[in-house]
Design an enzyme around this catalytic site. Structure first.
Site, mmCIF file in Angstrom:
data_model
loop_
_atom_site.group_PDB
_atom_site.id
_atom_site.type_symbol
_atom_site.label_atom_id
_atom_site.label_comp_id
_atom_site.label_asym_id
_atom_site.label_seq_id
_atom_site.Cartn_x
_atom_site.Cartn_y
_atom_site.Cartn_z
ATOM 1 C CG HIS A 7 -1.772 -1.024 1.537
ATOM 2 N ND1 HIS A 7 -1.399 -2.180 2.148
ATOM 3 C CD2 HIS A 7 -3.098 -1.143 1.286
ATOM 4 C CE1 HIS A 7 -2.454 -2.968 2.265
ATOM 5 N NE2 HIS A 7 -3.494 -2.368 1.746
ATOM 6 C CG ASP A 9 -4.507 -10.797 -1.460
ATOM 7 O OD1 ASP A 9 -3.638 -10.776 -2.353
ATOM 8 O OD2 ASP A 9 -4.880 -9.767 -0.847
HETATM 9 C C1 XLS Z 1 -7.690 -6.668 4.053
HETATM 10 C C2 XLS Z 1 -7.216 -6.832 2.697
HETATM 11 C C3 XLS Z 1 -6.067 -5.936 2.304
HETATM 12 C C4 XLS Z 1 -5.924 -5.882 0.816
HETATM 13 C C5 XLS Z 1 -5.119 -4.735 0.324
HETATM 14 O O1 XLS Z 1 -8.442 -7.466 4.578
HETATM 15 O O2 XLS Z 1 -6.902 -8.173 2.491
HETATM 16 O O3 XLS Z 1 -4.895 -6.354 2.915
HETATM 17 O O4 XLS Z 1 -5.380 -7.055 0.313
HETATM 18 O O5 XLS Z 1 -5.638 -3.529 0.695
HETATM 19 NI NI NI Z 2 -5.946 -8.955 0.762
#
Ligand code: XLS
Ligand code: NI
Ligand code: NI
Length: 509
Positions: A175, A369
């Site tokens: 970020h 993710d």
């Molecule tokens: C939060 C999110 C964050 C995103 C990026 O729960 O997973 O980490 O991946 O802003």
């Molecule tokens: Ni995330």
């Protein structure tokens, strides 16, 4: 006395000033009647003056002694004693080696590293402190000096690249606000970011690139009502300016994707919320992002990361299906893909595999993710994935998708609060990488064996007929089907063979 002795060797170093002040007071209290107490008091005053002059400590952390170089910056390695992590195979007992992830090995025609495209999440690995709503930070990495200065941001960036190089991972995610501190104005914040990004670009070399970048639109109080869906126009505009810059920076660093996670794009109660208007605003915001991406020639994929709630009670990008419908409604389908986070999928009441498949069959699976939740805990615990069965299901989707490139697997995962050794950062990533590598090997076994696919094919084989073909081509009307039913009578319904499917699946793990 021991406490004081250890500080007194450092108290002339400018870097240690801020720590010295805190510790110096302790020394003073312990020693205020002795000679050394008076000396310490004197040193303390010198340091207080120096602290006032140099309000932001800009050098090596105080407790490092010889690790601080001549220029006051970190000297030597951040992770001494941790070797470059190598593949040693399943029989290895070495916690600092890969047992299943063998980057160059070819599985189903592609190298493991190309299937997996791993990435380290800067925010968890380098900004995670172990703090939770009930407790203070538990992690004190040796290179941290307790400040959010630019000097600290740069040092952290160096640690990040040593970490990536030792792990053998070529991608990282960030970020904007993880990597550089906020300034007093947007101009100042942007220039802080530029300074740290310039260093990151240099440290990346030819090989390392961001898998994706994103803007942090949820931490600052201005975003309390949301960013693109805030009830305040000024906040909408501020978020736009922030995303503009974050996209530029991601592009400059050679990032392959850009992520939108709607951290506060949602509501707490519909009593005070115009949901329709907020969703329209979100769509306008994303359209503007698409236009700006094209304007600056950024060819990376724009990704939306669904999550049902936390921090808001209800987030608009609830899950893959909801996000897909949003994109369809606003005519944005060709412009975005999805970043599926496993722990978000389970929070929304699905399995990770479900959301991956929902994204995949709609041509929207762009990135993962990689993390997992805890079945007993109802929030985003962001743990490293360790369940081989879950990893195998995940990899079945990824293989069917032909891989994830230009997306990959970002470890949006953190150490447990109680894990506080530097080497735990390595162990966690190695374990997460091995779990997914094992999932890949198992999924390949299942595909090569073919019996699961055969079970599924057989289950639907009644449609592999002339009439089935007509139904699937949309050419069978109700009258025609009724006529067939009149001839056939009651249909024969076969077993779903669930236990057999589970048996085949288990045998591959
Ligand atoms: C939060 C999110 C964050 C995103 C990026 O729960 O997973 O980490 O991946 O802003
Ligand atoms: Ni995330
Ligand atoms: Ni998350």
């Amino acid at each position: 006395m021991v406490v004081c002795a250890c500080f007194s060797s450092l108290c002339l170093s400018k870097a240690s000033t801020f720590l010295f002040i805190k510790s110096g007071l302790v020394c003073m209290m312990l020693e205020n009647r002795s000679m050394s107490g008076r000396v310490l008091l004197l040193l303390l005053s010198v340091n207080v003056i120096s602290f006032i002059v140099n309000a932001v400590p800009e050098t090596c952390p105080a407790d490092l002694g010889e690790k601080c170089g001549e220029d006051g910056e970190w000297g030597g390695e951040f992770f001494p004693g941790i070797p470059k992590i190598k593949y040693e195979g399943p029989s290895s007992k070495n916690p600092l080696a890969y047992k299943w992830y063998n980057a160059e090995e070819v599985i189903l025609g592609k190298k493991m590293k190309d299937w997996l495209r791993f990435s380290v999440a800067f925010w968890h690995t380098f900004r995670g402190t172990g703090a939770d709503p009930f407790g203070a930070p538990t992690k004190y990495w040796p290179w941290e000096d307790g400040t959010n200065s630019i000097a600290m941001a740069k040092r952290r960036m160096r640690a990040n690249f040593e970490f990536l190089n030792k792990l053998g991972v070529d991608r990282w995610c960030f970020h904007d606000r993880d990597i550089a501190p906020d300034g007093k104005t947007l101009q100042e914040t942007n220039s802080n970011l530029d300074e740290v990004v310039a260093l990151a670009k240099e440290l990346q070399g030819d090989k390392i690139r961001p898998l994706w970048g994103t803007a942090q639109l949820f931490l600052h109080p201005r975003y309390m009502h949301g960013a693109a869906t805030s009830s305040e126009l000024g906040v909408y505009a501020f978020a736009a300016a922030q995303v503009k810059k974050a996209m530029e920076v991601t592009h400059y660093l050679g990032g392959e994707n850009y992520v939108f996670w709607g951290g506060r794009e949602g509501y707490q109660t519909l009593l005070n919320t115009d949901m329709e208007r907020e969703l329209d605003h979100l769509a306008r915001f994303l359209e503007a992002a698409v236009a700006y991406k094209k304007k600056i020639g950024f060819n990376g994929t724009l990704l939306i990361e669904p999550k049902p709630q936390e921090p808001t009670k209800h987030q608009y990008d609830w899950d893959a299906a909801t996000t897909l419908n949003f994109l369809r409604k606003y005519g944005l389908l060709g412009e975005f893909k999805l970043n599926i986070e496993c722990n978000h999928a389970t929070l929304s009441g699905h399995s990770c595999h479900h959301d991956l498949e929902t994204a995949r069959i709609n041509g929207l699976l762009g990135n993962i993710d990689a993390n997992t939740g805890d079945p007993q805990v109802g929030w985003d615990t962001d743990q490293f994935m360790t369940d081989i069965g879950e990893a195998t299901m995940v990899m079945l989707s990824v293989i069917k998708n032909g891989g994830l490139a230009p997306g990959g697997f970002n470890f949006d995962a953190k150490l447990r609060r109680e894990s506080t050794d530097v080497e735990d950062l390595f162990i966690a990533h190695i374990s997460g990488m091995d779990t997914l590598a094992r999932g890949l090997r198992n999924a390949a076994k299942l595909i090569e064996d073919g019996s699961l696919a055969e079970l599924v094919r057989k289950r639907y084989s009644s449609f592999d007929t002339e009439l089935g073909g007509q139904i699937e081509a949309g050419k069978a009307d109700f009258e025609m089907l009724e006529k067939n039913v009149m001839e056939w009578g009651e249909p024969k319904v076969a077993s779903a063979k669930q236990e057999l499917a589970e048996m085949i699946f288990q045998s591959a793990l």
